[in-house]
Design a protein around this motif. Structure first.
Motif, PDB file in Angstrom:
ATOM      1  N   GLY A 455      61.037  -1.602   4.099  1.00 21.85           N
ATOM      2  CA  GLY A 455      60.160  -1.983   5.216  1.00 21.85           C
ATOM      3  C   GLY A 455      58.933  -2.728   4.734  1.00 21.85           C
ATOM      4  N   PRO A 456      58.366  -3.575   5.612  1.00 27.96           N
ATOM      5  CA  PRO A 456      57.281  -4.461   5.203  1.00 27.96           C
ATOM      6  C   PRO A 456      56.001  -3.739   4.791  1.00 27.96           C
ATOM      7  CG  PRO A 456      57.638  -4.568   7.576  1.00 27.96           C
ATOM      8  CD  PRO A 456      58.773  -3.788   7.007  1.00 27.96           C
ATOM      9  N   SER A 457      55.831  -2.482   5.203  1.00 26.44           N
ATOM     10  CA  SER A 457      54.592  -1.779   4.839  1.00 26.44           C
ATOM     11  C   SER A 457      54.811  -0.763   3.726  1.00 26.44           C
ATOM     12  CB  SER A 457      53.999  -1.078   6.071  1.00 26.44           C
ATOM     13  OG  SER A 457      53.576  -2.049   6.995  1.00 26.44           O
ATOM     14  N   ALA A 458      56.045  -0.688   3.194  1.00 27.30           N
ATOM     15  CA  ALA A 458      56.356   0.369   2.215  1.00 27.30           C
ATOM     16  C   ALA A 458      55.495   0.255   0.965  1.00 27.30           C
ATOM     17  CB  ALA A 458      57.838   0.322   1.848  1.00 27.30           C
ATOM     18  N   ALA A 528      62.033   3.995   6.363  1.00 25.03           N
ATOM     19  CA  ALA A 528      61.619   2.631   6.742  1.00 25.03           C
ATOM     20  C   ALA A 528      60.143   2.666   7.118  1.00 25.03           C
ATOM     21  CB  ALA A 528      62.446   2.139   7.919  1.00 25.03           C
ATOM     22  N   VAL A 529      59.343   1.901   6.398  1.00 27.53           N
ATOM     23  CA  VAL A 529      57.895   1.929   6.645  1.00 27.53           C
ATOM     24  C   VAL A 529      57.511   0.643   7.374  1.00 27.53           C
ATOM     25  CG1 VAL A 529      55.638   2.373   5.631  1.00 27.53           C
ATOM     26  CG2 VAL A 529      57.697   3.188   4.468  1.00 27.53           C
ATOM     27  N   VAL A 567      61.522   6.928  10.124  1.00 26.75           N
ATOM     28  CA  VAL A 567      60.615   5.798  10.347  1.00 26.75           C
ATOM     29  C   VAL A 567      59.178   6.273  10.138  1.00 26.75           C
ATOM     30  CG1 VAL A 567      59.774   4.109  12.020  1.00 26.75           C
ATOM     31  CG2 VAL A 567      62.216   4.705  11.941  1.00 26.75           C
ATOM     32  N   VAL A 568      58.471   5.627   9.234  1.00 30.82           N
ATOM     33  CA  VAL A 568      57.049   5.916   9.014  1.00 30.82           C
ATOM     34  C   VAL A 568      56.265   4.749   9.598  1.00 30.82           C
ATOM     35  CG1 VAL A 568      55.229   6.258   7.287  1.00 30.82           C
ATOM     36  CG2 VAL A 568      57.518   7.245   6.925  1.00 30.82           C
ATOM     37  N   VAL A 569      55.353   5.052  10.499  1.00 31.79           N
ATOM     38  CA  VAL A 569      54.583   3.998  11.169  1.00 31.79           C
ATOM     39  C   VAL A 569      53.170   3.957  10.588  1.00 31.79           C
ATOM     40  CG1 VAL A 569      53.738   3.129  13.383  1.00 31.79           C
ATOM     41  CG2 VAL A 569      55.903   4.400  13.292  1.00 31.79           C
TER      42      VAL A 569
END
Ligand code: BGC
Length: 785
Positions: A455-458, A528-529, A567-569
């Motif tokens: 994920g784009p913020s991982a 998925a971040v 999913v981590v937001v």
């Protein structure tokens, strides 16, 4: 870390002697001048100093200028208009602003960092400016330096940063808010930044607004309690003395723009303003906040900066504020240039000062400010008593901060001070983690579980910190075209990937969707971040905040692998989750600060039981029906504003009631809790106490957040109340199987409402009658007579 005292005092005495003959303050011992005697009462020192000041010196104290006006390209002498942070301070500019124009305060806005941007560089810059002001001004009056330290001191790039306030709000932990305030204070006093433009006491009602994450939440009792505790920690008051000045901002109702855009007009019935918004600011004022910053917007057709009703009737007469009121950035000139209620700066200044503004964050034209105010006084537009009142408040603040007695800081200690308290920042991030969904016990992950992280913020520090971190729009300027930040100033921070990898060395990082899908085959779960890139103010406004299409596609592709998807937001507000709404687990991590990655791992692997509870309402992203409404279903994006204490209506069955995806105060745990035995006593001495037992009925240690609400069966005075009004809360930590008595005491004044018909604007009053305390589904009555 405390400021240098003895050495600095010696320097000050020397400075006074050196300049005495030239300035008219004679070289007689300091104590002969009452205002220079540290042993004299502050009030006497202020009166003494005020009596020696000229009008120009007084109006100069009412001005705050950006630090760029003190810089210029190396070798230049007169160009005091630097836009380049690497330019040095210039003596000619210091002379012009601090001495010729008598300016009393300097600020660094969002990206105004000194060359190098280390703690030491901040301290040295401050000392240079302060020394110039003290040594060269006729009366040796120190400046006060202001910054936005909204989640720790966000400027120096090595600083420890706490979760942004929206995440702190999710902890419902006032002790933590106070400790974070105290840690921020240590960062600030080490660098000479004695005035902090924080905390934001605006109440978040609309997630389209770009400053949503700077608030503690959507509800005034939570926001008020967190802000009050934070202010106590930040200011570190001892008697009259303050270590840092906090700022309750942005007074008032700034979050309530009519369409979710920053600084767009607010239309606020006075009942709504007083009953819903003002209590949050009032809690900060009651906690002793030294300063208040004015809302940049307009309310009911009047710019807040020019509203006597707001800044004097409400703030001074009704809320009892005694400190300094500062305008927001450029808002007095804006009365002329944006609002067109004044033909020039002179009239604009009179409007603002007469309404109740004591200091202008002007912030560019100190000579113009002096000229405007002097003309206003000479032609009678501003009475002299009002100038004296404002300057008295400003000087009182400077004395309380000890700026006359211990003005300088020690640069050698500043780097260590700004990067201290990492453990506290991790605890804060741990407590903020809010578990929204956990199907079939997906979490916690088993030790040694083989997870794929993507994920784009991982692996993004930038996305984890949000705005007001190194620069205004975040690290690197958040990639915003306007605002390139310093490229080489990356805070030492633990990304989510780094945190997970530390906790589970068998974890694998996948930098693309296809790699993640390929790696999923041999994995036991996928993390998925996703979320938002950083932003601040209007650049963060968003008409429909949701995961981007490529993030939604990533989650769909991961879900198609059949492996559990967690999913981590990382975001400053609730986002439309799209396919993530049905993921196996959803963890809201907010903008968790420099230790955020460790905190995410702590919760994913069960080292820390998730105890965060939403400080706001989370709308659904379910597809809307063809009609555009979603009758009976959860409220969807586009339904904003949506908040839990909305009044009842007559068509609640049609989706207009309170029906979010996740309600206010929601959050899952790995253990279970029960609340029982509610008993209520009072009112006595203006307060009611609710007592109850909280039990951890599960098999793991954890913390439960228990909100305490009040409801009213019959609104006999015809004034609506929300079905449930939050009046207090507690956070109880319990080992597995343990139980504990808890109590929450709340002042009945929280239940006061603005009397009258739809045009009611008088002070809030308590209405007699029966009220019910509601805790964990239990109810107990009390009566106000
Ligand atoms: C913001 C304030 C901030 C000020 C100084 C303004 O744009 O609205 O919250 O304190 O800038 O940076």
């Amino acid at each position: 870390m405390r400021r240098v005292s003895l050495a600095a005092a010696a320097v000050l005495v020397t400075a006074l002697c050196v300049v005495a003959g030239v300035t008219g303050v004679s070289a007689r011992p300091r104590a002969r001048y009452l205002y220079l005697d540290p042993a004299a009462p502050i009030q006497s020192r202020v009166s003494d100093l005020l009596s020696r000041m000229t009008l120009r010196e007084k109006v100069g104290q009412m001005d705050q200028i950006v630090v760029e006006k003190l810089r210029g390209p190396a070798g230049s002498t007169g160009d005091c208009n630097s836009t380049n942070n690497t330019d040095p301070l210039q003596p000619a500019c210091l002379q012009r602003v601090l001495i010729a124009n008598d300016t009393g305060s300097i600020l660094s806005g969002g990206t105004d960092n000194p060359p190098g941007n280390t703690g030491a560089a901040w301290a040295e810059q401050y000392n240079t400016i302060q020394r110039y002001a003290i040594e060269h001004s006729r009366l040796h009056i120190p400046i006060i330096y202001g910054v936005d330290a909204v989640h720790g001191f966000g400027h120096p790039f090595q600083a420890t940063l706490f979760p942004q306030s929206i995440g702190m709000g999710a902890t419902w932990d006032t002790g933590l808010a106070e400790a974070a305030g105290a840690a921020t204070r240590e960062q600030l006093v080490a660098t000479g930044s004695f005035w902090d433009f924080a905390p934001v006491q605006d109440v978040a009602r609309d997630n389209r607004w770009g400053r949503y994450y700077e608030t503690w939440g959507e509800e005034p009792a939570l926001s008020g309690a967190m802000g009050a505790a934070n202010i106590r920690g930040l200011q570190g008051a001892r008697g009259d003395a303050l270590q840092v000045a906090a700022t309750v901002k942005h007074f008032a109702g700034y979050s309530e723009s009519i369409n979710g855009h920053d600084r767009v007009e607010a239309q606020l019935p006075i009942r709504y303003l007083q009953d819903l918004f003002l209590p949050s600011y009032a809690a900060g004022i009651d906690a002793g906040a030294a300063t208040v910053m004015v809302d940049s917007g307009s309310i009911n057709g009047i710019p807040a900066t020019a509203s006597h009703f707001l800044l004097t009737t409400e703030l001074r007469d009704r809320l009892g504020f005694k400190g300094v009121v500062i305008s927001d950035y450029g808002d007095i000139p804006a009365l002329q240039t944006a609002y067109h209620i004044a033909p020039n700066l002179q009239v604009a200044a009179a409007e603002a000062v007469n309404a109740g503004v004591d200091m202008a964050m002007e912030p560019f034209d100190s000579a113009g400010w002096d000229a405007a105010l002097i003309a206003d006084v000479r032609n009678g537009s501003i009475p002299m008593w009002r100038i004296n009142q404002a300057v008295t408040r400003i000087l009182t603040l400077k004395f309380k901060l000890g700026l006359f007695d211990h003005p300088y800081v020690d640069p050698a200690k500043a780097d260590a001070a700004v990067s201290a308290n990492r453990d506290l920042a991790r605890k804060a991030a741990d407590e903020s983690m809010t578990l929204l969904r956990n199907q079939n016990g997906t979490l916690p992950l088993a030790p040694g579980a083989k997870v794929v992280v993507t994920g784009p913020s991982a692996d993004s520090i930038t996305n984890m910190l949000g705005g007001w971190s190194v620069s205004w729009q975040g690290v690197y300027g958040g990639g915003q075209a306007c605002c390139a930040g310093p490229p080489n100033q990356i805070p030492p921070a633990v990304t989510v990937w780094a945190g997970i990898h530390k906790a589970d060395p068998s974890a694998v990082y996948a930098s693309s969707q296809s790699a993640a899908v390929a790696d999923a085959g041999s994995a036991s779960a996928i993390v998925a971040v996703v979320g938002e890139r950083p932003y601040a103010e209007g650049l963060g406004d968003n008409p429909a905040p949701r995961l981007t299409p490529d993030q939604q596609a990533l989650i769909s592709a991961l879900e198609a692998t059949g492996k559990p998807v967690i999913v981590v937001v990382l975001a400053g507000r609730p986002l439309g989750l799209g396919p993530a709404e049905t993921a196996d687990a959803v963890l809201m991590a907010y903008l968790p600060g420099t230790e955020g990655g460790d905190a995410v791992a702590d919760v994913l692997f069960g080292k820390f039981d998730p105890s965060g509870r939403l400080p706001v309402t989370w709308p659904s992203d379910a597809p809307q029906q063809a009609s555009g409404f979603n009758p009976g279903g959860p409220s969807t994006l586009g339904d904003e504003p949506k908040f839990f204490d909305q009044f009842p209506g007559t068509n609640s069955g049609w989706g207009s009631g309170y029906n979010p995806l996740y309600p206010f105060a929601f959050g899952l745990s790995y253990t279970t809790f029960s609340t029982s035995g509610l008993a209520v006593s009072g009112p006595s001495s203006g307060s009611v106490t609710a007592r109850f037992t909280v039990a951890n009925t599960g098999s793991r240690a954890g913390a439960d957040v228990v909100p305490v609400y009040v409801s009213r069966a019959l609104n006999a005075d015809r004034i609506l109340r929300p079905p449930l009004q939050l009046v207090g809360f507690t956070r109880v930590e319990l080992p597995a199987g343990a139980s504990r008595q808890a109590s929450v005491t709340f002042p009945v004044s929280e239940l006061a409402v603005t009397p009258g018909d739809i045009n009611g604007d008088g002070p809030r009053q308590l209405q007699p009658g029966e009220y019910h305390v509601v805790v964990g589904g239990q109810t107990a009555a009390f009566t106000l007579r």
